[in-house]
Design a protein around this motif. Structure first.
Motif, PDB file in Angstrom:
ATOM      1  N   VAL A 160     -26.841  -6.719   6.056  1.00 39.07           N
ATOM      2  CA  VAL A 160     -26.358  -6.823   4.853  1.00 39.07           C
ATOM      3  C   VAL A 160     -24.707  -7.049   5.052  1.00 39.07           C
ATOM      4  O   VAL A 160     -24.086  -6.357   5.581  1.00 39.07           O
ATOM      5  CB  VAL A 160     -26.378  -5.623   3.999  1.00 39.07           C
ATOM      6  CG1 VAL A 160     -25.716  -5.858   2.576  1.00 39.07           C
ATOM      7  CG2 VAL A 160     -27.814  -5.272   3.793  1.00 39.07           C
ATOM      8  N   ILE A 179     -36.078  -1.129   1.938  1.00 36.03           N
ATOM      9  CA  ILE A 179     -35.689  -2.037   1.064  1.00 36.03           C
ATOM     10  C   ILE A 179     -35.597  -1.809  -0.199  1.00 36.03           C
ATOM     11  O   ILE A 179     -35.103  -2.696  -1.049  1.00 36.03           O
ATOM     12  CB  ILE A 179     -36.640  -3.379   1.391  1.00 36.03           C
ATOM     13  CG1 ILE A 179     -35.926  -4.746   1.452  1.00 36.03           C
ATOM     14  CG2 ILE A 179     -37.899  -3.119   0.829  1.00 36.03           C
ATOM     15  CD1 ILE A 179     -34.863  -5.171   1.989  1.00 36.03           C
ATOM     16  N   LEU A 204     -32.268  -1.734  -1.862  1.00 35.42           N
ATOM     17  CA  LEU A 204     -31.419  -3.032  -1.917  1.00 35.42           C
ATOM     18  C   LEU A 204     -31.525  -3.887  -3.349  1.00 35.42           C
ATOM     19  O   LEU A 204     -32.495  -4.569  -3.499  1.00 35.42           O
ATOM     20  CB  LEU A 204     -31.646  -3.956  -0.820  1.00 35.42           C
ATOM     21  CG  LEU A 204     -30.774  -5.294  -0.686  1.00 35.42           C
ATOM     22  CD1 LEU A 204     -29.264  -4.650  -0.203  1.00 35.42           C
ATOM     23  CD2 LEU A 204     -31.221  -5.950   0.517  1.00 35.42           C
ATOM     24  N   TYR A 220     -28.974 -10.416   4.233  1.00 33.82           N
ATOM     25  CA  TYR A 220     -28.722 -10.431   2.719  1.00 33.82           C
ATOM     26  C   TYR A 220     -26.971 -10.619   2.601  1.00 33.82           C
ATOM     27  O   TYR A 220     -26.468  -9.791   3.384  1.00 33.82           O
ATOM     28  CB  TYR A 220     -29.022  -9.277   2.061  1.00 33.82           C
ATOM     29  CG  TYR A 220     -28.614  -8.933   0.898  1.00 33.82           C
ATOM     30  CD1 TYR A 220     -29.550  -9.659  -0.441  1.00 33.82           C
ATOM     31  CD2 TYR A 220     -27.538  -8.148   0.193  1.00 33.82           C
ATOM     32  CE1 TYR A 220     -28.970  -9.465  -1.513  1.00 33.82           C
ATOM     33  CE2 TYR A 220     -27.122  -7.955  -0.890  1.00 33.82           C
ATOM     34  CZ  TYR A 220     -27.745  -8.497  -1.865  1.00 33.82           C
ATOM     35  OH  TYR A 220     -27.399  -8.251  -3.369  1.00 33.82           O
ATOM     36  N   THR A 236     -24.741   0.960  -6.773  1.00 38.49           N
ATOM     37  CA  THR A 236     -24.454   0.423  -5.346  1.00 38.49           C
ATOM     38  C   THR A 236     -23.043  -0.309  -5.819  1.00 38.49           C
ATOM     39  O   THR A 236     -22.810  -0.854  -6.756  1.00 38.49           O
ATOM     40  CB  THR A 236     -25.196  -1.016  -5.204  1.00 38.49           C
ATOM     41  OG1 THR A 236     -26.780  -0.417  -4.904  1.00 38.49           O
ATOM     42  CG2 THR A 236     -24.800  -1.611  -3.726  1.00 38.49           C
ATOM     43  N   ARG A 243     -19.909  -1.098   1.863  1.00 38.62           N
ATOM     44  CA  ARG A 243     -21.028  -1.104   0.895  1.00 38.62           C
ATOM     45  C   ARG A 243     -21.414   0.595   0.600  1.00 38.62           C
ATOM     46  O   ARG A 243     -21.404   1.213   1.694  1.00 38.62           O
ATOM     47  CB  ARG A 243     -22.217  -1.682   1.253  1.00 38.62           C
ATOM     48  CG  ARG A 243     -23.691  -1.299   0.510  1.00 38.62           C
ATOM     49  CD  ARG A 243     -24.622  -2.445   0.972  1.00 38.62           C
ATOM     50  NE  ARG A 243     -24.172  -3.709   0.506  1.00 38.62           N
ATOM     51  CZ  ARG A 243     -24.417  -4.169  -0.539  1.00 38.62           C
ATOM     52  NH1 ARG A 243     -25.439  -3.547  -1.332  1.00 38.62           N
ATOM     53  NH2 ARG A 243     -24.165  -5.774  -1.115  1.00 38.62           N
TER      54      ARG A 243
END
Length: 652
Positions: free
Chosen positions: A121, A136, A139, A169, A235, A255
């Motif tokens: 990412v 996953i 995400l 990503y 997020t 992140r």
């Protein structure tokens, strides 16, 4: 509070450091504003034709020069399909199978295990060092993001974890999506989904800050159950770069992900008629929290022909589960990685790259009760990479060799070679071969669950070798077709055995060979002025010693049909996804020895539409699982039925 302070500090740095260096920003091509539904002839470049992770050089690579198998999912495609969970659109990628339950969604590439897939990412490795794989399901799709899926062994470039391939990503930069963009939607099951992106750009800098919030009460996931399985996910991410001089660029990315949700456990009461089945489990919940950060510097010399890139990244992942009487399990995993990459362009077509990686992964089991080892352990590794790439008018060649020096396992050497040849302007043949390794994870080595599981410190790494051949064919000026055959073998596969006399589960290396072979087909076409079609099909034959491997369906297919009104005033997309029947294991025997079962095939139909109200404001609606299909991705865990949502999106 400590994690929140760290997040704020790194996110703040992301807004300060920025640069308009196109070679490091794959999203910058979005400024071209070309219609990505148009399939351009081979040789013309658009956003879907740009790769960033196909080479360690960190520069753009054209899909037409790549010698392996790759799928690029553009921001427009994510938007057209109203993707909210990245796992959903990965179902549209050839060779990818998805299986998810509350708290863990797994992806498999070409029949490899879930922990054989490297997920990046914004260039950061995001797998949980303790569990050995990335969930996953955590995400979420951010505004302006894009995906690259490289299939086949990539360990020669990226080391362990990349046996099956790489999923990269990339979030939008301040340059690709400047200004303010936001969307909010509400739907069935008390679902609320909101996303925010702010991008800023100057002459020598750019920065972006994004946030996504998801909250849902969910639906029951036990057969005949009534307990809704909901989740809340948050997020926050930031990225940016700054040009200190004409030749020196600094960059950063960060992140933070926090997911809280409910889950149902299996019934392990030997006297119960539902032994081994998922049942409503009031009070069972989980919390996953992860922090990721990266800082880097890139120096260009010899008029840009020789570049030096130095970066450092961290990952800190904490997972906890709770039952009716308090915490039932927990883990902490962290990773510190430093990389140096030196890339030299010998000429317009010849490129040499050297890379060195230093990585330390730490693990700790935080399960309470005193029966499990809760001390900290670490694994240290050094990787040395050499890569050569040649891009000619008709012929392309790539080769990479990596040597990993491990402090716990035997050193390993992996390779990857590939070649592509354009027979005509519309036909290209390609072939690639490579090897990969996967080191055992902490839980496999030292994990312990009282009476159910004991780790095995004597495990050795898994090793894989594979090859593929493919053809890329342009069909007129409005369509393209790609067909690939692949074949690989895995030695020393880690599996769960149940040795007598206690039959307690423990991992071991197989002495037999696991084989994966199959065919991947993808079609992209513009059917008419306002109609486009993306379709994919995968056939997989994955066997271990002649026995079909679990959670790897033989047949997977998808198709996305999109209509766009003139001037992009409105659009609608119909997505059909089919997952063939697949074997699984069920622990319905009181001895805990697994019993093989078969999960039925299923087909999901999603329909969405969008209407542009003004130049800045759009309204949208969608229905997922339109036919209310009842299906299981994992034995006895029922997946969600029909759901619907409506919302608005604004860009300024």
């Amino acid at each position: 509070m400590r994690n929140l302070k760290l997040l704020c500090s790194v996110a703040g740095a992301a807004l300060v450091w920025a640069v308009p260096v196109v070679a490091q920003d794959p999203d910058a091509v979005v400024e071209d504003r070309r219609d990505e539904n148009v399939i351009l002839p081979i040789g013309q470049i658009e956003d879907k034709d740009i790769l960033v992770r196909a080479s360690r050089a960190g520069e753009w690579t054209s899909v037409r020069d790549y010698t392996g198998s790759v799928t690029v999912i553009t921001p427009r495609q994510l938007d057209q399909r109203q993707t909210r969970d990245i796992a959903d659109i990965l179902r549209d990628v050839p060779g990818v199978s998805v299986a998810g339950i509350a708290g863990q969604t797994q992806i498999r590439l070409r029949g490899a295990e879930a922990n054989h897939v490297l997920v990046l990412v914004d260039g950061i490795e995001v797998s949980d060092p303790f569990a050995g794989e990335f969930d996953i399901g955590t995400l979420q799709a951010e505004i302006g993001a894009r995906l690259e899926v490289l299939r086949g062994p990539q360990s020669a470039l990226y080391g362990p974890d990349a046996i099956g391939g790489v999923i990269a990503y990339e979030t939008a930069s301040g340059r690709s999506v400047p200004g303010l963009a936001a969307r909010v939607e509400g739907g069935t099951d008390a679902t609320v989904n909101g996303a925010l992106h702010y991008g800023a750009v100057g002459e020598w800098w750019d920065a972006a800050l994004s946030a996504v919030v998801v909250s849902t009460d969910g639906q029951p996931n036990a057969r005949g159950g009534s307990r809704d399985i909901g989740r809340d996910s948050y997020t926050v991410s930031g990225k940016g770069s700054v040009g200190v001089t004409d030749s020196l660029t600094l960059r950063t990315a960060a992140r933070f992900i926090r997911t809280e949700g409910q889950f149902n456990d299996s019934d392990f009461d030997p006297a119960s008629p539902t032994f081994g089945f998922t049942i409503d489990s009031p009070g069972s919940r989980f919390t996953n929290e992860a922090i990721y950060a990266l800082v880097g510097a890139k120096l260009e010399t010899l008029d840009g022909r020789w570049t030096h890139d130095l970066s450092a990244q961290i990952a800190d992942v904490t997972r906890e589960t709770f039952g009716a009487f308090g915490q039932s399990s927990g883990s902490e995993g962290d990773r510190v990685k430093a990389s140096y990459v030196s890339a030299f362009a010998l000429a317009d077509q010849h490129n040499l790259t050297f890379a060195a990686d230093y990585e330390v992964e730490g693990f700790r089991n935080t399960t309470p009760g005193g029966f499990a080892f809760t001390g900290r352990r670490e694994i240290e590794q050094v990787g040395l990479v050499g890569e050569y790439r040649y891009s000619g008018e008709a012929f392309d060649l790539s080769a990479a060799l990596r040597h990993d020096i491990n402090d716990l396992f035997r050193d390993a050497t992996t390779f990857r070679v590939g070649a592509g040849y354009r027979i005509t302007d519309t036909t290209r043949l390609r072939a690639a071969a490579g090897s990969g390794v996967k080191n055992p994870g902490f839980f496999e080595l030292y994990g312990f669950v009282d009476g159910r599981f004991i780790g095995n410190a004597a495990l050795r790494p898994e090793k894989s070798t594979g090859w593929e051949v493919g053809i890329d064919q342009q069909l007129g000026s409005n369509a393209s077709l790609a067909v690939t055959y692949f074949d690989s073998e895995l030695e020393g596969e880690i599996f769960t055995t149940f040795p007598p006399p206690n039959f307690i589960a423990t991992p071991a290396n197989r002495t037999t060979v696991s084989e994966q072979r199959g065919v991947e087909v993808s079609l992209n076409a513009r059917l008419a002025a306002q109609w486009s079609l993306d379709a994919a099909y995968s056939y997989l034959d994955a066997e271990e010693n002649g026995v079909e491997e679990v959670r790897r369906p033989q047949h997977i297919a998808s198709a996305a049909l999109t209509w766009t009104a003139p001037g992009d005033a409105a659009s609608a997309t119909l997505v059909v996804r089919h997952n063939g029947a697949t074997p699984d294991v069920a622990f319905i025997d009181p001895s805990f020895v697994p019993v093989r079962v078969n999960l039925d095939d299923y087909t999901l139909i999603n329909l969405n539409a969008r209407l542009r109200l003004t130049d800045q404001l759009s309204a949208f609606a969608r229905v997922d699982n339109l036919l209310d299909e009842r299906y299981e991705q994992v034995f006895s865990f029922v997946s969600p039925g029909r759901s619907a949502a409506v919302g608005v999106e604004a860009r300024f």
